[in-house]
Design a protein around this motif. Structure first.
Motif, short mmCIF file in Angstrom:
data_model
loop_
_atom_site.label_atom_id
_atom_site.label_comp_id
_atom_site.label_asym_id
_atom_site.label_seq_id
_atom_site.Cartn_x
_atom_site.Cartn_y
_atom_site.Cartn_z
N GLU A 40 0.85 -1.20 0.00
CA GLU A 40 0.00 0.00 0.00
C GLU A 40 0.88 1.24 0.00
OE1 GLU A 40 -3.74 2.11 2.30
OE2 GLU A 40 -2.93 0.23 3.06
N LEU A 41 0.66 2.11 -0.99
CA LEU A 41 1.38 3.37 -1.07
C LEU A 41 0.44 4.51 -0.69
CD1 LEU A 41 3.52 3.16 -4.32
CD2 LEU A 41 4.23 2.74 -1.99
N PRO A 42 0.85 5.37 0.24
CA PRO A 42 0.04 6.54 0.59
C PRO A 42 0.22 7.64 -0.46
CG PRO A 42 2.01 6.47 1.94
CD PRO A 42 2.03 5.23 1.07
N ALA A 43 -0.27 8.83 -0.15
CA ALA A 43 -0.16 9.97 -1.08
C ALA A 43 1.30 10.21 -1.44
CB ALA A 43 -0.77 11.21 -0.45
N SER A 44 1.51 10.76 -2.60
CA SER A 44 2.83 10.96 -3.17
C SER A 44 3.64 12.04 -2.46
CB SER A 44 2.65 11.37 -4.64
OG SER A 44 3.86 11.86 -5.14
N PRO A 45 4.97 11.81 -2.29
CA PRO A 45 5.84 12.87 -1.77
C PRO A 45 5.94 14.06 -2.71
CG PRO A 45 6.96 10.74 -1.64
CD PRO A 45 5.68 10.53 -2.40
N LEU A 46 5.64 13.87 -4.01
CA LEU A 46 5.65 15.01 -4.94
C LEU A 46 4.67 16.09 -4.47
CD1 LEU A 46 5.78 13.56 -8.58
CD2 LEU A 46 7.34 15.20 -7.58
N GLU A 47 3.57 15.66 -3.88
CA GLU A 47 2.56 16.60 -3.42
C GLU A 47 3.01 17.33 -2.16
OE1 GLU A 47 -0.73 13.99 -2.89
OE2 GLU A 47 -0.87 13.53 -5.02
N LYS A 48 3.99 16.77 -1.42
CA LYS A 48 4.44 17.37 -0.17
C LYS A 48 5.82 17.99 -0.29
CE LYS A 48 2.83 13.27 1.90
NZ LYS A 48 3.18 12.22 2.81
N MET A 49 6.29 18.23 -1.50
CA MET A 49 7.65 18.71 -1.69
C MET A 49 7.88 20.04 -0.99
SD MET A 49 9.75 19.34 -5.13
CE MET A 49 11.08 20.51 -5.09
N GLN A 50 9.08 20.14 -0.42
CA GLN A 50 9.45 21.38 0.26
C GLN A 50 9.43 22.54 -0.72
OE1 GLN A 50 13.32 20.62 1.82
NE2 GLN A 50 12.64 18.98 3.15
N GLU A 51 9.08 23.71 -0.20
CA GLU A 51 9.04 24.92 -1.03
C GLU A 51 10.45 25.37 -1.42
OE1 GLU A 51 6.32 26.44 -2.26
OE2 GLU A 51 5.20 24.77 -1.44
N VAL A 52 11.40 25.20 -0.50
CA VAL A 52 12.76 25.66 -0.74
C VAL A 52 13.60 24.48 -1.23
CG1 VAL A 52 14.82 26.68 0.32
CG2 VAL A 52 12.54 27.39 1.07
N VAL A 53 14.18 24.63 -2.42
CA VAL A 53 15.09 23.60 -2.92
C VAL A 53 16.48 24.21 -2.99
CG1 VAL A 53 13.33 22.36 -4.23
CG2 VAL A 53 14.63 24.16 -5.34
N PRO A 54 17.51 23.39 -2.90
CA PRO A 54 18.88 23.92 -2.96
C PRO A 54 19.14 24.67 -4.26
CG PRO A 54 18.88 21.66 -2.18
CD PRO A 54 17.48 21.96 -2.64
N LEU A 55 20.03 25.65 -4.19
CA LEU A 55 20.41 26.47 -5.34
C LEU A 55 21.89 26.28 -5.61
CD1 LEU A 55 18.60 29.74 -4.27
CD2 LEU A 55 17.78 28.06 -5.93
N TYR A 56 22.27 26.28 -6.88
CA TYR A 56 23.68 26.15 -7.24
C TYR A 56 24.13 27.39 -8.00
CZ TYR A 56 27.91 24.55 -9.57
OH TYR A 56 29.20 24.44 -10.04
N ASP A 57 25.21 28.01 -7.52
CA ASP A 57 25.82 29.16 -8.19
C ASP A 57 27.08 28.66 -8.88
OD1 ASP A 57 27.24 31.43 -8.94
OD2 ASP A 57 26.69 32.55 -7.13
N SER A 58 27.04 28.57 -10.20
CA SER A 58 28.17 28.01 -10.95
C SER A 58 29.42 28.91 -10.88
CB SER A 58 27.78 27.75 -12.40
OG SER A 58 27.35 28.94 -13.01
N ASP A 59 29.25 30.22 -10.66
CA ASP A 59 30.40 31.12 -10.57
C ASP A 59 31.23 30.87 -9.31
OD1 ASP A 59 29.67 32.36 -12.95
OD2 ASP A 59 28.47 33.88 -11.93
#
Length: 189
Positions: free
Chosen positions: A115-134
């Motif tokens: 049994e799989l509950p609701a998807s983690p895609l629906e609960k994704m955090q608002e803040v995701v890591p950012l990458y600065d290539s410079d």
């Protein structure tokens, strides 16, 4: 005819124990695309051979068929791992009951359910890591988490427990996997 019946009766039943699953959200920081990954694992008693596993989704639309060899854990038990399985980018696994068919080389089938509950895609955090290539700095990292560093061949260089919300990539880092409890963030440079 009697020999055939005796041969059929002597086949042992597949015994499944420790059926577990793990779902993680995977985010590609280069593209922003998200996908859900599902890993299955179980032990088979009295079975060490290759088996075929069919997983059918709760909506009966999607299914996966995988041949897998078990790792022997004792004289009569083997551990099997399947995955990661995915529905594709931005497509969550539907919640509900999934059917699992385990078929050995003798054609013996064992049916299990997951049994799989609701998807983690629906609960994704608002803040995701950012990458600065410079500056080669990854910021807004979830703490605590773990960073797995890989070289250009895909070889794991090291795993670092993260206690700060930023990380500066080293010259030998070709890619990173930032692993948290419910999400993995991938970065390829």
């Amino acid at each position: 005819m009697i020999t055939l019946l005796l041969a059929t009766c002597s086949k042992e039943e597949i015994v499944v124990v420790n059926l577990e699953h793990e779902r993680t959200l995977v985010v590609d920081l280069n593209t922003g695309k998200r996908s859900e990954h599902l890993l299955l694992s179980f032990d088979l008693l009295g079975e060490e051979r290759s088996v075929q596993v069919r997983l059918t989704s709760s909506n009966s639309v999607s299914s996966w068929l995988v041949d897998v060899q078990g790792e022997t854990t004792s004289s009569d038990t083997a551990h099997y791992r399947i995955g990661p399985l995915t529905m594709g980018e931005e497509i969550p696994f539907p919640s509900g009951i999934y059917e699992i068919d385990i078929i050995n080389e003798d054609g013996i089938i064992r049916k299990e359910q997951l049994e799989l509950p609701a998807s983690p895609l629906e609960k994704m955090q608002e803040v995701v890591p950012l990458y600065d290539s410079d500056t080669a700095v990854v910021s807004s990292l979830p703490v605590p988490s773990q960073i797995e560093r890989y070289d250009e061949t895909g070889r794991l260089l090291s795993a670092v427990n993260l206690s700060e919300p930023s990380y500066t990539l080293k010259e030998e880092d070709a890619s990173l996997a930032i692993v948290t409890d419910d999400a993995t963030y991938l970065l390829q440079r």
